[in-house]
Enzyme design. Structure first.
Site, PDB file in Angstrom:
ATOM      1  N   LYS A 121      44.536   7.740  64.070  1.00 24.70           N
ATOM      2  CA  LYS A 121      44.644   8.623  65.235  1.00 24.70           C
ATOM      3  C   LYS A 121      43.377   8.566  66.065  1.00 24.70           C
ATOM      4  O   LYS A 121      42.277   8.507  65.533  1.00 24.70           O
ATOM      5  CB  LYS A 121      44.924  10.058  64.785  1.00 24.70           C
ATOM      6  CG  LYS A 121      46.336  10.193  64.255  1.00 24.70           C
ATOM      7  CD  LYS A 121      46.751  11.630  64.073  1.00 24.70           C
ATOM      8  CE  LYS A 121      48.100  11.665  63.358  1.00 24.70           C
ATOM      9  NZ  LYS A 121      48.511  13.029  62.993  1.00 24.70           N
ATOM     10  N   THR A 178      39.208  12.483  54.277  1.00 24.05           N
ATOM     11  CA  THR A 178      39.795  12.137  52.991  1.00 24.05           C
ATOM     12  C   THR A 178      39.347  10.749  52.556  1.00 24.05           C
ATOM     13  O   THR A 178      38.977  10.534  51.402  1.00 24.05           O
ATOM     14  CB  THR A 178      41.341  12.156  53.085  1.00 24.05           C
ATOM     15  OG1 THR A 178      41.736  13.419  53.593  1.00 24.05           O
ATOM     16  CG2 THR A 178      41.987  11.942  51.732  1.00 24.05           C
ATOM     17  N   ILE A 207      45.312   7.636  58.899  1.00 28.48           N
ATOM     18  CA  ILE A 207      43.936   8.135  58.870  1.00 28.48           C
ATOM     19  C   ILE A 207      43.727   8.971  60.117  1.00 28.48           C
ATOM     20  O   ILE A 207      43.896   8.473  61.234  1.00 28.48           O
ATOM     21  CB  ILE A 207      42.935   6.972  58.772  1.00 28.48           C
ATOM     22  CG1 ILE A 207      43.054   6.352  57.363  1.00 28.48           C
ATOM     23  CG2 ILE A 207      41.503   7.457  58.986  1.00 28.48           C
ATOM     24  CD1 ILE A 207      42.800   4.911  57.294  1.00 28.48           C
ATOM     25  N   ASP A 208      43.446  10.248  59.943  1.00 29.14           N
ATOM     26  CA  ASP A 208      43.156  11.051  61.137  1.00 29.14           C
ATOM     27  C   ASP A 208      41.680  11.416  61.230  1.00 29.14           C
ATOM     28  O   ASP A 208      40.951  10.789  61.963  1.00 29.14           O
ATOM     29  CB  ASP A 208      44.142  12.209  61.369  1.00 29.14           C
ATOM     30  CG  ASP A 208      44.389  13.098  60.179  1.00 29.14           C
ATOM     31  OD1 ASP A 208      43.595  13.066  59.232  1.00 29.14           O
ATOM     32  OD2 ASP A 208      45.379  13.848  60.229  1.00 29.14           O
ATOM     33  N   GLU A 247      46.216   2.928  52.959  1.00 25.66           N
ATOM     34  CA  GLU A 247      46.571   4.293  53.388  1.00 25.66           C
ATOM     35  C   GLU A 247      47.383   4.207  54.684  1.00 25.66           C
ATOM     36  O   GLU A 247      47.031   3.445  55.593  1.00 25.66           O
ATOM     37  CB  GLU A 247      45.258   5.069  53.570  1.00 25.66           C
ATOM     38  CG  GLU A 247      45.308   6.360  54.332  1.00 25.66           C
ATOM     39  CD  GLU A 247      45.942   7.506  53.566  1.00 25.66           C
ATOM     40  OE1 GLU A 247      47.189   7.530  53.526  1.00 25.66           O
ATOM     41  OE2 GLU A 247      45.200   8.361  53.044  1.00 25.66           O
ATOM     42  N   LYS A 249      51.743   9.980  49.009  1.00 25.07           N
ATOM     43  CA  LYS A 249      53.012   9.279  48.995  1.00 25.07           C
ATOM     44  C   LYS A 249      53.162   8.398  50.237  1.00 25.07           C
ATOM     45  O   LYS A 249      53.866   7.399  50.205  1.00 25.07           O
ATOM     46  CB  LYS A 249      54.169  10.290  48.998  1.00 25.07           C
ATOM     47  CG  LYS A 249      54.298  11.132  47.772  1.00 25.07           C
ATOM     48  CD  LYS A 249      55.484  12.103  47.993  1.00 25.07           C
ATOM     49  CE  LYS A 249      55.648  13.067  46.866  1.00 25.07           C
ATOM     50  NZ  LYS A 249      56.730  14.042  47.145  1.00 25.07           N
ATOM     51  N   PHE A 279      51.748  14.026  65.988  1.00 27.01           N
ATOM     52  CA  PHE A 279      52.361  13.983  64.671  1.00 27.01           C
ATOM     53  C   PHE A 279      53.550  13.028  64.663  1.00 27.01           C
ATOM     54  O   PHE A 279      54.468  13.162  65.460  1.00 27.01           O
ATOM     55  CB  PHE A 279      52.805  15.384  64.257  1.00 27.01           C
ATOM     56  CG  PHE A 279      53.046  15.510  62.782  1.00 27.01           C
ATOM     57  CD1 PHE A 279      51.994  15.721  61.905  1.00 27.01           C
ATOM     58  CD2 PHE A 279      54.331  15.395  62.268  1.00 27.01           C
ATOM     59  CE1 PHE A 279      52.211  15.819  60.535  1.00 27.01           C
ATOM     60  CE2 PHE A 279      54.561  15.490  60.904  1.00 27.01           C
ATOM     61  CZ  PHE A 279      53.497  15.708  60.038  1.00 27.01           C
ATOM     62  N   VAL A 280      53.511  12.072  63.777  1.00 26.57           N
ATOM     63  CA  VAL A 280      54.605  11.107  63.664  1.00 26.57           C
ATOM     64  C   VAL A 280      55.157  11.101  62.246  1.00 26.57           C
ATOM     65  O   VAL A 280      54.479  11.511  61.305  1.00 26.57           O
ATOM     66  CB  VAL A 280      54.153   9.682  64.061  1.00 26.57           C
ATOM     67  CG1 VAL A 280      53.812   9.599  65.535  1.00 26.57           C
ATOM     68  CG2 VAL A 280      52.983   9.215  63.203  1.00 26.57           C
ATOM     69  N   GLY A 335      39.458  11.106  58.866  1.00 26.05           N
ATOM     70  CA  GLY A 335      38.670  10.189  58.047  1.00 26.05           C
ATOM     71  C   GLY A 335      37.947  10.886  56.910  1.00 26.05           C
ATOM     72  O   GLY A 335      37.311  10.246  56.088  1.00 26.05           O
TER      73      GLY A 335
END
Ligand code: HPA
Ligand code: MG
Length: 215
Positions: free
Chosen positions: A163, A139, A134-135, A131, A66, A184-185, A137
């Site tokens: 990130k 996914t 992306i943390d 997207e 989402k 975390f945002v 990567g």
């Protein structure tokens, strides 16, 4: 080569919340306004310009839900405006995919696609995966592998936020909005347990907010 992006330093404390407006129901829940909405929009306009130059005549946007819905919507709007004003109009189709890369509370390398996994409409097309975050990567790596099996003509990836994480698969990304520290945002469609998606700025949650919406 590292893609151009706005780099937000580890020390950046964000802006004081009382310099901006935000929904009253999040009063006390936000620590700082990390990236104001206007800055997000200006950056997306710039990404849209690069995309408009790089693609030929059409574009299939694959929006990762989402969290990606705001980014996707604003990005596509900018691409359309640029097209009307430049004489190079990209025929744009938007499709949605919902992913689950977490199983219980653990990140997995398996890709769980929710909804229709048949992406056969991508065959021969120029695809842009959109997207918001992306943390690791992981996914994105899995999604790219999946998308390529449908034999698109080309695939590019746009990430609004990346990130700063050691060994991040940097090469996955073609367009990057902002590089942020590993924190975390929320806001601009990014959530904390489904809350804060309706916040227009990207923000850091306060202790009160974390407790209030904890599950
Ligand atoms: N915010 C919201 N969702 C996320 C984040 C984040 O910082 N990282 C991974 N999913
Ligand atoms: Mg989420």
């Amino acid at each position: 080569m590292m893609k151009r992006r706005i780099v937000i330093k580890d020390e950046w404390p964000g802006h004081s919340v009382d310099l901006f407006t935000y929904p009253e129901h999040y009063h006390d829940d936000i620590e700082s306004v990390y990236i104001p909405h206007g800055v997000i929009m200006d950056r997306i306009e710039c990404l849209a310009s690069s995309i408009q130059q790089d693609f030929e005549d059409h574009l299939v946007v694959l929006c990762v839900l989402k969290g990606g819905y705001k980014f996707c919507s604003d990005l596509v709007d900018f691409i359309k405006v640029l097209g009307r004003n430049s004489g190079k109009y990209l025929e744009t189709r938007v499709e949605f995919i919902r992913l689950k890369s977490y199983l219980n509370d653990r990140s997995t390398e398996e890709l769980h696609i929710i909804g229709s996994p048949d992406l056969s409409f991508l065959r021969g097309k120029s695809v842009l995966i959109v997207e918001a975050m992306i943390d690791t990567g992981k996914t994105m790596t899995a999604l790219l592998k999946h998308v390529v099996t449908f034999e698109p003509k080309m695939v590019k990836v746009a990430g609004l936020l990346v990130k700063r994480i050691p060994n991040m698969a940097e090469t996955l990304l073609d367009y990057v909005g902002f590089e942020i520290p590993n924190l975390f945002v929320v806001g601009y469609a990014l959530d904390y347990n489904e809350y804060f998606r309706d916040l227009n700025h990207i923000c850091v949650i306060s202790r009160t907010g974390k407790l209030k919406y904890k599950v």
